[in-house]
Design a protein around this motif. Structure first.
Motif, PDB file in Angstrom:
ATOM      1  N   SER A 128       0.823  -1.217   0.000  1.00 40.44           N
ATOM      2  CA  SER A 128       0.000   0.000   0.000  1.00 40.44           C
ATOM      3  C   SER A 128       0.855   1.264   0.000  1.00 40.44           C
ATOM      4  O   SER A 128       0.376   2.341  -0.339  1.00 40.44           O
ATOM      5  N   LYS A 129       2.136   1.114   0.379  1.00 41.76           N
ATOM      6  CA  LYS A 129       3.019   2.293   0.415  1.00 41.76           C
ATOM      7  C   LYS A 129       3.763   2.493  -0.900  1.00 41.76           C
ATOM      8  O   LYS A 129       4.472   3.487  -1.079  1.00 41.76           O
ATOM      9  N   ARG A 130       3.634   1.540  -1.842  1.00 39.30           N
ATOM     10  CA  ARG A 130       4.362   1.677  -3.116  1.00 39.30           C
ATOM     11  C   ARG A 130       3.684   2.725  -3.998  1.00 39.30           C
ATOM     12  O   ARG A 130       2.457   2.917  -3.906  1.00 39.30           O
ATOM     13  N   GLN A 167      -9.490   4.119  -7.383  1.00 35.97           N
ATOM     14  CA  GLN A 167      -9.934   3.117  -6.407  1.00 35.97           C
ATOM     15  C   GLN A 167      -8.723   2.636  -5.631  1.00 35.97           C
ATOM     16  O   GLN A 167      -7.586   2.777  -6.084  1.00 35.97           O
ATOM     17  N   HIS A 168      -8.981   1.986  -4.504  1.00 36.90           N
ATOM     18  CA  HIS A 168      -7.899   1.330  -3.753  1.00 36.90           C
ATOM     19  C   HIS A 168      -7.313   0.212  -4.632  1.00 36.90           C
ATOM     20  O   HIS A 168      -8.065  -0.557  -5.233  1.00 36.90           O
ATOM     21  N   ILE A 169      -5.988   0.152  -4.741  1.00 38.26           N
ATOM     22  CA  ILE A 169      -5.369  -0.927  -5.522  1.00 38.26           C
ATOM     23  C   ILE A 169      -4.916  -2.019  -4.561  1.00 38.26           C
ATOM     24  O   ILE A 169      -3.964  -1.820  -3.800  1.00 38.26           O
ATOM     25  N   PRO A 170      -5.605  -3.150  -4.554  1.00 38.59           N
ATOM     26  CA  PRO A 170      -5.210  -4.203  -3.603  1.00 38.59           C
ATOM     27  C   PRO A 170      -3.935  -4.898  -4.046  1.00 38.59           C
ATOM     28  O   PRO A 170      -3.537  -4.803  -5.208  1.00 38.59           O
ATOM     29  N   ARG A 171      -3.322  -5.601  -3.139  1.00 34.40           N
ATOM     30  CA  ARG A 171      -2.116  -6.381  -3.483  1.00 34.40           C
ATOM     31  C   ARG A 171      -2.545  -7.657  -4.207  1.00 34.40           C
ATOM     32  O   ARG A 171      -3.421  -8.367  -3.715  1.00 34.40           O
ATOM     33  N   PRO A 172      -1.923  -7.947  -5.361  1.00 33.65           N
ATOM     34  CA  PRO A 172      -2.248  -9.231  -5.995  1.00 33.65           C
ATOM     35  C   PRO A 172      -1.781 -10.378  -5.083  1.00 33.65           C
ATOM     36  O   PRO A 172      -0.747 -10.251  -4.428  1.00 33.65           O
ATOM     37  N   ASP A 173      -2.526 -11.478  -5.068  1.00 30.88           N
ATOM     38  CA  ASP A 173      -2.161 -12.609  -4.194  1.00 30.88           C
ATOM     39  C   ASP A 173      -0.776 -13.155  -4.502  1.00 30.88           C
ATOM     40  O   ASP A 173      -0.123 -13.725  -3.639  1.00 30.88           O
ATOM     41  N   ASN A 174      -0.358 -13.003  -5.771  1.00 31.23           N
ATOM     42  CA  ASN A 174       0.919 -13.590  -6.190  1.00 31.23           C
ATOM     43  C   ASN A 174       2.096 -12.621  -6.012  1.00 31.23           C
ATOM     44  O   ASN A 174       3.156 -12.833  -6.575  1.00 31.23           O
ATOM     45  N   TRP A 175       1.917 -11.579  -5.245  1.00 32.32           N
ATOM     46  CA  TRP A 175       2.986 -10.601  -5.021  1.00 32.32           C
ATOM     47  C   TRP A 175       3.139 -10.395  -3.518  1.00 32.32           C
ATOM     48  O   TRP A 175       2.155 -10.200  -2.814  1.00 32.32           O
TER      49      TRP A 175
END
Ligand code: FMN
Length: 215
Positions: A128-130, A167-175
């Motif tokens: 979320s900080k990237r 929109q909020h960009i969630p973290r992909p599960d594979n990252w």
């Protein structure tokens, strides 16, 4: 042959500092933190760039640079794509190695150990900080897969930029992150005449032992 002779004559004397048993911390993470401070305060560009070596299940090695993102009391953290070549090798074989080369300080650090994923919560926090572009990049790039051309990537970036627009960009599960928990750390300090200082920490029964290695 000319090239070989030119290469063979590249030679540097290391004179800056020494590394003696009396000067080092009993814990390699604390010793690493000391050297990290020196690296941070020197002119090194990207002192957190490190070589990560991984191996397939049957011992075929592969190495690449990644960036150190945290030093914890139990290990070293970096972030990547869990489905990448390194991610697959780590899944099959958790024994990995990191190497730092801080040329300006005439220092090298080798860290060997086992690796595991950090918690989803910790990966979320970092993700979320990237910057937005990096978060979109994580969604858009199937890291280490063959792609037809650069257009493929640019189309994916457009797609995800639109999808997550404002929109909020969630973290992909594979990252996410990995933490390397060391069982061996070697500090190398260049010395004149190739008589370098090498102090190696190994862990036995939860206690770190320090030994000097011949250069
Ligand atoms: C200076 C530098 C920093 C890099 N940092 C990372 C990083 O933190 N995470 C990452 O996944 N790749 C990073 N890369 C790219 C990797 O070297 C590599 O190309 C990528 O992770 C795919 O590796 P793999 O196919 O072996 O899995 C960096 C490359 C360089 C040159």
């Amino acid at each position: 042959m000319q090239n070989v002779i030119e290469l063979a004559s590249i030679r540097k004397e290391y004179r800056l500092q020494s590394l003696l048993e009396k000067d080092v911390n009993a814990n390699p993470i604390n010793q690493f933190k000391k050297w990290w401070q020196d690296a941070m305060h020197s002119q090194i560009d990207e002192p957190n760039a490190m070589t990560l070596a991984t191996c397939t299940r049957d011992g075929k090695p592969s190495a690449r640079i990644v960036l150190l993102k945290a030093i914890k009391q139990n290990g070293f953290v970096f972030f990547t794509n869990y489905n990448s070549k390194k991610g697959k090798q780590i899944h099959d074989n958790p024994f990995v190695c990191l190497v730092f080369f801080w040329k300006e300080l005439e220092r090298q650090v080798r860290i060997e150990g086992t690796i595991k994923k950090i918690s989803k919560k910790e990966s979320d926090e970092y993700f979320s900080k990237r910057p937005v572009e990096s978060r979109i990049g994580a969604w858009s790039s199937p890291q280490s897969k063959v792609i037809k051309n650069r257009n493929v990537l640019e189309k994916e970036v457009l797609f995800f930029t639109k999808k997550f627009q404002s929109q909020h960009i969630p973290r992909p599960d594979n990252w996410g992150g990995y933490i390397l928990q060391p069982n061996l750390v070697e500090f190398w300090q260049g010395r004149p005449g190739r008589l370098h200082d090498r102090l190696q920490y190994t862990i036995k029964n939860k206690l770190w032992h320090i030994e000097r290695l011949a250069p």
